[in-house]
Design an enzyme around this catalytic site. Structure first.
Site, PDB file in Angstrom:
ATOM      1  N   HIS A 115      10.564  -2.430  -3.080  1.00 19.67           N
ATOM      2  CA  HIS A 115       9.513  -1.453  -3.363  1.00 19.67           C
ATOM      3  C   HIS A 115       9.666  -0.252  -2.444  1.00 19.67           C
ATOM      4  O   HIS A 115      10.273  -0.334  -1.392  1.00 19.67           O
ATOM      5  CB  HIS A 115       8.130  -2.067  -3.126  1.00 19.67           C
ATOM      6  CG  HIS A 115       7.812  -3.204  -4.042  1.00 19.67           C
ATOM      7  ND1 HIS A 115       7.683  -3.045  -5.400  1.00 19.67           N
ATOM      8  CD2 HIS A 115       7.588  -4.510  -3.795  1.00 19.67           C
ATOM      9  CE1 HIS A 115       7.396  -4.199  -5.956  1.00 19.67           C
ATOM     10  NE2 HIS A 115       7.336  -5.114  -5.006  1.00 19.67           N
ATOM     11  N   THR A 147       1.101   3.846  -6.913  1.00 17.19           N
ATOM     12  CA  THR A 147       2.330   3.216  -7.391  1.00 17.19           C
ATOM     13  C   THR A 147       2.374   1.704  -7.205  1.00 17.19           C
ATOM     14  O   THR A 147       3.010   1.014  -7.991  1.00 17.19           O
ATOM     15  CB  THR A 147       3.548   3.824  -6.689  1.00 17.19           C
ATOM     16  OG1 THR A 147       3.343   3.756  -5.273  1.00 17.19           O
ATOM     17  CG2 THR A 147       3.776   5.259  -7.120  1.00 17.19           C
ATOM     18  N   TYR A 148       1.767   1.185  -6.153  1.00 16.72           N
ATOM     19  CA  TYR A 148       1.788  -0.258  -5.891  1.00 16.72           C
ATOM     20  C   TYR A 148       0.450  -0.686  -5.324  1.00 16.72           C
ATOM     21  O   TYR A 148      -0.238   0.112  -4.675  1.00 16.72           O
ATOM     22  CB  TYR A 148       2.870  -0.636  -4.865  1.00 16.72           C
ATOM     23  CG  TYR A 148       4.270  -0.395  -5.323  1.00 16.72           C
ATOM     24  CD1 TYR A 148       4.805  -1.111  -6.388  1.00 16.72           C
ATOM     25  CD2 TYR A 148       5.075   0.541  -4.684  1.00 16.72           C
ATOM     26  CE1 TYR A 148       6.106  -0.895  -6.807  1.00 16.72           C
ATOM     27  CE2 TYR A 148       6.376   0.761  -5.098  1.00 16.72           C
ATOM     28  CZ  TYR A 148       6.889   0.044  -6.166  1.00 16.72           C
ATOM     29  OH  TYR A 148       8.161   0.262  -6.583  1.00 16.72           O
ATOM     30  N   PRO A 149       0.083  -1.961  -5.481  1.00 19.13           N
ATOM     31  CA  PRO A 149      -1.134  -2.439  -4.831  1.00 19.13           C
ATOM     32  C   PRO A 149      -0.878  -2.827  -3.370  1.00 19.13           C
ATOM     33  O   PRO A 149      -1.774  -2.781  -2.550  1.00 19.13           O
ATOM     34  CB  PRO A 149      -1.528  -3.660  -5.662  1.00 19.13           C
ATOM     35  CG  PRO A 149      -0.257  -4.137  -6.265  1.00 19.13           C
ATOM     36  CD  PRO A 149       0.621  -2.933  -6.434  1.00 19.13           C
TER      37      PRO A 149
END
Length: 181
Positions: free
Chosen positions: A75, A19-21
């Site tokens: 986030h 979903t995110y780096p």
């Protein structure tokens, strides 16, 4: 090295596998819980992977305390996406990073660890001595984080400590001791 981890996390994100780096968030939006069965199903289909074994034992209906909208800011935690992964297409570093992310996600669908705690207080003279013990009844999610060595989890030695069976009022005998600074 840190840069390699960042680069790898970025690549996994660009491949739409995570979903995110980067994010230090530890919580997930409740609305994403509906994707759990699909994500766990994808992970369970990874033949020959430890992730598959863990995912098959997971209960997609369970909600850990990580699912909490109130704790989310910009986030949420990094998790696998609903895109199936082909582990053979990933290099070793990518497999390792993806594996860490997937393991943390799978752990949300395991029960809590159950244990019995015991505390013994012994009075000798004017001093009180205490001993604490812990007996694990069910590993729960911690089973995913134990290193296996000859069939016995290494963490069990640190986690579990049995105390002798005693009852309130049992007499004790002072054998030896000294005062140290």
């Amino acid at each position: 090295e840190p840069q390699q981890v960042l680069d790898t996390a970025q690549k996994l994100y660009e491949e739409k596998l995570t979903t995110y780096p980067r994010s230090d968030a530890e919580y997930l939006p409740v609305s994403q819980h509906k994707d759990a069965a699909k994500i766990l199903g994808n992970l369970a289909a990874l033949e020959g992977s430890e992730l598959a074994v863990w995912a098959q034992e997971a209960d997609a209906a369970q909600k850990s305390r990580a699912w909490n909208d109130e704790k989310i800011s910009a986030h949420h935690a990094i998790i696998p996406t609903t895109v199936p992964v082909n582990l053979m297409r990933l290099n070793e570093t990518e497999r390792n990073i993806y594996g860490l992310i997937a393991r943390a996600y799978i752990a949300q669908f395991y029960p809590v660890q159950e244990f019995l705690s015991t505390k013994i207080e012994v009075s000798v003279g004017e001093e009180i001595f205490t001993a604490s013990g812990k007996v694990i009844l069910q590993d729960g999610w911690k089973a995913l984080y134990q290193k296996q060595s000859e069939g016995k989890a290494e963490d069990d030695a640190d986690e579990s400590q049995n105390l002798p069976s005693v009852h309130e009022g049992d007499p004790v005998t002072y054998q030896d001791g000294k005062t140290q600074e």
